[in-house]
Design a protein around this motif. Structure first.
Motif, PDB file in Angstrom:
ATOM      1  N   ASP A  58      17.324   9.442  -2.071  1.00 13.19           N
ATOM      2  CA  ASP A  58      18.687   9.344  -2.612  1.00 13.19           C
ATOM      3  C   ASP A  58      19.657   9.640  -1.464  1.00 13.19           C
ATOM      4  OD1 ASP A  58      21.101   9.434  -3.995  1.00 13.19           O
ATOM      5  OD2 ASP A  58      20.213  10.411  -5.762  1.00 13.19           O
ATOM      6  N   ILE A  59      20.318   8.586  -0.984  1.00 14.99           N
ATOM      7  CA  ILE A  59      21.129   8.688   0.229  1.00 14.99           C
ATOM      8  C   ILE A  59      22.629   8.661  -0.053  1.00 14.99           C
ATOM      9  CG2 ILE A  59      19.283   7.715   1.659  1.00 14.99           C
ATOM     10  CD1 ILE A  59      20.811   5.041   1.694  1.00 14.99           C
ATOM     11  N   ALA A  60      23.013   8.999  -1.298  1.00 12.85           N
ATOM     12  CA  ALA A  60      24.451   8.983  -1.649  1.00 12.85           C
ATOM     13  C   ALA A  60      25.273   9.878  -0.723  1.00 12.85           C
ATOM     14  CB  ALA A  60      24.631   9.394  -3.104  1.00 12.85           C
ATOM     15  N   GLY A  61      24.671  10.975  -0.257  1.00 12.70           N
ATOM     16  CA  GLY A  61      25.429  11.915   0.580  1.00 12.70           C
ATOM     17  C   GLY A  61      25.324  11.647   2.066  1.00 12.70           C
ATOM     18  N   GLY A 107      24.595  18.151  -0.342  1.00 12.80           N
ATOM     19  CA  GLY A 107      25.688  17.842   0.582  1.00 12.80           C
ATOM     20  C   GLY A 107      25.358  16.631   1.435  1.00 12.80           C
ATOM     21  N   HIS A 108      25.735  16.700   2.718  1.00 12.97           N
ATOM     22  CA  HIS A 108      25.636  15.510   3.566  1.00 12.97           C
ATOM     23  C   HIS A 108      24.599  15.613   4.688  1.00 12.97           C
ATOM     24  CE1 HIS A 108      29.194  13.958   1.546  1.00 12.97           C
ATOM     25  NE2 HIS A 108      29.692  15.171   1.651  1.00 12.97           N
ATOM     26  N   ASP A 109      23.901  16.744   4.756  1.00 16.13           N
ATOM     27  CA  ASP A 109      23.015  16.953   5.900  1.00 16.13           C
ATOM     28  C   ASP A 109      21.562  16.552   5.633  1.00 16.13           C
ATOM     29  OD1 ASP A 109      22.839  17.762   8.608  1.00 16.13           O
ATOM     30  OD2 ASP A 109      21.816  19.594   7.978  1.00 16.13           O
ATOM     31  N   HIS A 110      21.202  16.426   4.374  1.00 13.26           N
ATOM     32  CA  HIS A 110      19.849  15.989   4.004  1.00 13.26           C
ATOM     33  C   HIS A 110      19.972  14.933   2.913  1.00 13.26           C
ATOM     34  CE1 HIS A 110      18.738  19.959   5.662  1.00 13.26           C
ATOM     35  NE2 HIS A 110      17.523  19.470   5.820  1.00 13.26           N
ATOM     36  N   ALA A 111      19.083  13.958   2.952  1.00 13.27           N
ATOM     37  CA  ALA A 111      18.953  13.060   1.807  1.00 13.27           C
ATOM     38  C   ALA A 111      17.927  13.667   0.861  1.00 13.27           C
ATOM     39  CB  ALA A 111      18.488  11.686   2.271  1.00 13.27           C
ATOM     40  N   GLY A 112      18.013  13.319  -0.409  1.00 16.19           N
ATOM     41  CA  GLY A 112      17.028  13.810  -1.370  1.00 16.19           C
ATOM     42  C   GLY A 112      15.769  12.974  -1.282  1.00 16.19           C
ATOM     43  N   LEU A 113      14.626  13.646  -1.232  1.00 14.30           N
ATOM     44  CA  LEU A 113      13.331  12.957  -1.188  1.00 14.30           C
ATOM     45  C   LEU A 113      12.546  13.281  -2.455  1.00 14.30           C
ATOM     46  CD1 LEU A 113      10.656  11.748   0.055  1.00 14.30           C
ATOM     47  CD2 LEU A 113      10.377  13.920   1.244  1.00 14.30           C
ATOM     48  N   PHE A 114      12.108  12.251  -3.116  1.00 12.92           N
ATOM     49  CA  PHE A 114      11.280  12.399  -4.314  1.00 12.92           C
ATOM     50  C   PHE A 114      10.012  11.604  -4.057  1.00 12.92           C
ATOM     51  CE2 PHE A 114      15.698  12.673  -5.395  1.00 12.92           C
ATOM     52  CZ  PHE A 114      15.805  13.665  -6.359  1.00 12.92           C
ATOM     53  N   SER A 115       8.873  12.211  -4.282  1.00 14.61           N
ATOM     54  CA  SER A 115       7.650  11.459  -4.005  1.00 14.61           C
ATOM     55  C   SER A 115       6.488  11.887  -4.876  1.00 14.61           C
ATOM     56  CB  SER A 115       7.277  11.595  -2.527  1.00 14.61           C
ATOM     57  OG  SER A 115       6.148  10.784  -2.250  1.00 14.61           O
ATOM     58  N   ARG A 122       0.835  -1.216   0.000  1.00 16.78           N
ATOM     59  CA  ARG A 122       0.000   0.000   0.000  1.00 16.78           C
ATOM     60  C   ARG A 122       0.861   1.254   0.000  1.00 16.78           C
ATOM     61  NH1 ARG A 122      -1.545   1.226   5.955  1.00 16.78           N
ATOM     62  NH2 ARG A 122      -0.239  -0.236   7.078  1.00 16.78           N
ATOM     63  N   MET A 123       2.146   1.070   0.098  1.00 13.65           N
ATOM     64  CA  MET A 123       3.075   2.202   0.059  1.00 13.65           C
ATOM     65  C   MET A 123       4.481   1.648  -0.170  1.00 13.65           C
ATOM     66  SD  MET A 123       5.615   3.380   2.152  1.00 13.65           S
ATOM     67  CE  MET A 123       5.570   3.546   3.903  1.00 13.65           C
ATOM     68  N   ILE A 124       5.303   2.397  -0.916  1.00 17.50           N
ATOM     69  CA  ILE A 124       6.687   1.964  -1.157  1.00 17.50           C
ATOM     70  C   ILE A 124       7.644   3.118  -0.892  1.00 17.50           C
ATOM     71  CG2 ILE A 124       8.340   1.009  -2.828  1.00 17.50           C
ATOM     72  CD1 ILE A 124       5.971   0.122  -4.550  1.00 17.50           C
ATOM     73  N   VAL A 125       8.687   2.827  -0.129  1.00 15.14           N
ATOM     74  CA  VAL A 125       9.805   3.767  -0.020  1.00 15.14           C
ATOM     75  C   VAL A 125      11.050   3.025  -0.484  1.00 15.14           C
ATOM     76  CG1 VAL A 125      11.251   5.173   1.506  1.00 15.14           C
ATOM     77  CG2 VAL A 125       8.802   5.014   1.945  1.00 15.14           C
ATOM     78  N   ASP A 126      11.785   3.600  -1.433  1.00 10.99           N
ATOM     79  CA  ASP A 126      13.063   2.993  -1.781  1.00 10.99           C
ATOM     80  C   ASP A 126      14.202   3.876  -1.317  1.00 10.99           C
ATOM     81  OD1 ASP A 126      14.586   4.484  -4.019  1.00 10.99           O
ATOM     82  OD2 ASP A 126      12.561   4.403  -4.849  1.00 10.99           O
ATOM     83  N   LEU A 127      15.322   3.229  -1.008  1.00  8.76           N
ATOM     84  CA  LEU A 127      16.531   3.952  -0.588  1.00  8.76           C
ATOM     85  C   LEU A 127      17.691   3.514  -1.468  1.00  8.76           C
ATOM     86  CD1 LEU A 127      15.162   2.651   2.318  1.00  8.76           C
ATOM     87  CD2 LEU A 127      16.648   4.447   3.180  1.00  8.76           C
ATOM     88  N   ALA A 128      18.471   4.492  -1.924  1.00  6.66           N
ATOM     89  CA  ALA A 128      19.581   4.160  -2.808  1.00  6.66           C
ATOM     90  C   ALA A 128      20.670   5.215  -2.755  1.00  6.66           C
ATOM     91  CB  ALA A 128      19.070   4.022  -4.242  1.00  6.66           C
ATOM     92  N   THR A 129      21.906   4.754  -2.743  1.00  6.21           N
ATOM     93  CA  THR A 129      23.041   5.660  -2.948  1.00  6.21           C
ATOM     94  C   THR A 129      23.109   5.860  -4.460  1.00  6.21           C
ATOM     95  OG1 THR A 129      24.416   3.664  -2.922  1.00  6.21           O
ATOM     96  CG2 THR A 129      24.355   4.967  -0.903  1.00  6.21           C
ATOM     97  N   LEU A 130      22.183   6.680  -4.970  1.00  2.00           N
ATOM     98  CA  LEU A 130      21.909   6.626  -6.397  1.00  2.00           C
ATOM     99  C   LEU A 130      22.731   7.569  -7.264  1.00  2.00           C
ATOM    100  CD1 LEU A 130      20.007   4.799  -8.032  1.00  2.00           C
ATOM    101  CD2 LEU A 130      18.434   6.715  -8.196  1.00  2.00           C
ATOM    102  N   VAL A 180      15.415  14.949   5.476  1.00  2.00           N
ATOM    103  CA  VAL A 180      15.224  14.804   4.032  1.00  2.00           C
ATOM    104  C   VAL A 180      14.818  16.155   3.450  1.00  2.00           C
ATOM    105  CG1 VAL A 180      14.532  12.387   4.211  1.00  2.00           C
ATOM    106  CG2 VAL A 180      12.787  14.164   4.318  1.00  2.00           C
ATOM    107  N   TRP A 181      15.130  16.350   2.191  1.00  2.00           N
ATOM    108  CA  TRP A 181      14.736  17.588   1.517  1.00  2.00           C
ATOM    109  C   TRP A 181      14.034  17.207   0.228  1.00  2.00           C
ATOM    110  CZ3 TRP A 181      14.616  22.170   3.721  1.00  2.00           C
ATOM    111  CH2 TRP A 181      14.316  23.275   2.921  1.00  2.00           C
ATOM    112  N   ARG A 182      12.802  17.697   0.078  1.00  2.00           N
ATOM    113  CA  ARG A 182      12.030  17.262  -1.081  1.00  2.00           C
ATOM    114  C   ARG A 182      12.523  17.929  -2.366  1.00  2.00           C
ATOM    115  NH1 ARG A 182       5.466  16.753  -1.657  1.00  2.00           N
ATOM    116  NH2 ARG A 182       5.510  15.462  -3.550  1.00  2.00           N
TER     117      ARG A 182
END
Ligand code: BES
Ligand code: MN
Ligand code: ZN
Length: 499
Positions: free
Chosen positions: A463-466, A384-392, A367-375, A412-414
């Motif tokens: 996107d957790i590459a940072g 940078g390193h203080d927020h991950a990128g959030l796409f939704s 009913r919901m999906i979250v993916d995580l990737a050092t993309l 996270v930062w959208r």
């Protein structure tokens, strides 16, 4: 790995020697316990002499005179009381732990001089921060050879004294599960790829079975049958076989559709034929940070018996150049039927996720999906390193993730999604291509993933590459890997998806 510190909660102190720890705000008023022990005046003088301002997360180490209950006192600054936020408590716990020595026994008198009570949840957060801070990765440092600090510091014990110790202990049971999950994720990311290949990673995931998690491991043969050519193409140059692992935790008493977490697990990313430059390539042992976070999260949820149905999916491959490796220009058909032109073999994460996302929808109807990737490297350029990128595609899910990020400090930062970006991944020969050029690199990657998510399924991509590795040292982490995502997603689940 260094021994992890232990945390206990008591109504009154049992340790007699060691360190007494006090929380001090910027008024520099000493808390009541310091009076009781008879060192309040001494601590005030020490603070003044050392020009200690009690700023958030600062510490002051004070030797106390012989005949006192403790050997020394530690002041931990909490700054301006009005500015304290939820995420600060773990950082306070981390700062405190950082001031302890090898084998130290410490007692934290958990009270505030301004009279405000510290809640059981805040006490548990202090414990969480302390345990996270006590982790270091030093398995490969042989002893007695002039090794670094890391290998010398071993377990300390921390007793947290508070009238609501019983309630804190209850909150701690869950928090401890989260600490373990985050440390598991760090371990997986820190391990080098010669030790932790695809098969070994899958075995680590399988060990969650002892917590009551149902595990299914797909082999190359099974993935071929399912037509997962996007994922398989990435692994084609590796001598080690790919794996896809599904971890299922059934904690809800209803038959509710599960929530799903999907992780990129590239155990090493050389770039493949589009090979990366040598400088810093060693960091690509951490290109499975998404998968590590998913395993850590499932560990945490199962250990604390979260009342939710959840499935974790990780795609495990190795991206190597080889006579059999995938080439730029190759066209592959993903399991969903979408054809992909490979422009750059280094844009491999999205190929792995394409088939993993398809599989989780087909198999589990979440009913919901979250993916995580050092993309993408591009997300590091952007945030940078203080927020991950959030796409939704779902505003409510995005808001819930942002809120959980603020609460846990895993922020996270959208970033935007939008059809306009699809132009960049149009292919001359296939349905889409796997890179969209330099501009908006993280967005076109997310836009690519979106092609594999059914319309109407709430979906978020992190996107957790940072943030997964190589981020600046913090009060709660001294190791290269951060275990990023475990705390965030545990919180997301606890606040939104438990019955
Ligand atoms: N694993 C990398 C992204 C990455 C970079 C993670 C730095 C952590 C730190 C990913 O597979 C990659 O190589 N991405 C390419 C994409 C490009 C070829 C479109 C990148 O970001 O350069
Ligand atoms: Mn790559
Ligand atoms: Zn990669």
């Amino acid at each position: 790995m260094t021994e992890i510190s232990t945390v206990s909660f008591r109504k009154s102190a049992t340790a007699e020697k060691g360190s007494a720890v006090f929380l001090v705000d910027d008024s520099l008023k000493m808390p009541p316990a310091a009076e009781v022990i008879g060192i309040a005046a001494l601590l005030s003088r020490a603070a003044a002499t050392a020009a200690f301002k009690a700023g958030k997360f600062s510490v002051l180490d004070v030797l106390v005179p012989a005949g006192t209950e403790y050997d020394r006192a530690i002041l931990v600054g909490i700054g301006k009381p009005a500015e304290l936020v939820e995420a600060d408590w773990a950082r306070i716990g981390g700062s405190l732990l950082g001031a302890l020595r090898k084998g130290d026994a410490a007692v934290l008198y958990a009270e505030r001089a301004d009279g405000e009570a510290i809640s059981p949840d805040q006490l548990a957060e202090i414990g969480l921060g302390a345990v996270l801070r006590s982790y270091s990765f030093d398995r490969y440092k042989s002893r007695g050879k002039g090794n670094g600090e890391d290998s010398k510091k071993s377990a300390a014990s921390l007793e947290i004294v508070h009238p609501e110790a019983g309630k804190a202990k209850k909150a701690w049971v869950s928090r401890q599960a989260v600490a373990e999950g985050a440390i598991l994720a760090r371990e997986l990311v820190n391990e080098p790829a010669n030790v932790l290949g695809t098969v070994e990673f899958a075995e680590k995931a399988e060990s969650l079975e002892r917590l009551g998690v149902t595990i299914e491991v797909l082999t190359e043969k099974q993935m071929k049958k399912l037509g997962m050519r996007a994922l398989l193409g990435v692994n084609q140059g590796s001598v080690r076989p790919p794996r896809l692992v599904a971890m299922h935790w059934n904690g809800s008493d209803t038959k509710e559709r599960p929530i799903a977490f999907v992780g990129k697990g590239v155990v090493f990313d050389t770039g493949g034929i589009s090979i990366k430059p040598a400088g810093g390539m060693e960091d690509m042992k951490g290109d499975m940070g998404g998968a590590a976070a998913v395993v850590g999260l499932i560990h945490a949820l199962a250990s604390r018996k979260a009342k939710t149905n959840v499935v974790g999916i990780i795609g495990l491959v190795e991206n190597m150049p080889d006579g059999n490796a995938q080439r730029p220009g190759d066209i592959v058909e993903a399991a969903s039927g979408t054809t992909i032109e490979i422009i750059n073999t280094d844009a491999e994460g999205r190929l792995v996720l394409a088939d993993a996302l398809w599989y989780v929808q087909k198999e589990f109807d979440p009913r919901m999906i979250v993916d995580l990737a050092t993309l993408t490297g591009a997300i590091i350029v952007a945030l940078g390193h203080d927020h991950a990128g959030l796409f939704s595609t779902d505003d409510a899910l995005a808001a819930a993730l942002s809120k959980a990020g603020e609460a846990t400090g895993e922020k996270v930062w959208r970033m935007p999604l939008g059809q306009a970006y699809d132009k960049q991944i149009e292919s001359k020969f296939a349905d889409i291509k796997n890179t969209g050029g330099r501009d908006a690199g993280s967005i076109t990657a997310a836009q690519f993933l979106k092609r594999f998510v059914k319309d109407g399924t709430p979906w978020a991509h992190l996107d957790i590459a940072g943030t997964a590795m190589s981020s600046p040292q913090s009060e709660t982490n001294r190791s290269w890997a951060s275990g990023w995502g475990v705390r965030l997603l545990d919180r997301l689940v606890a606040d939104n998806y438990e019955t």
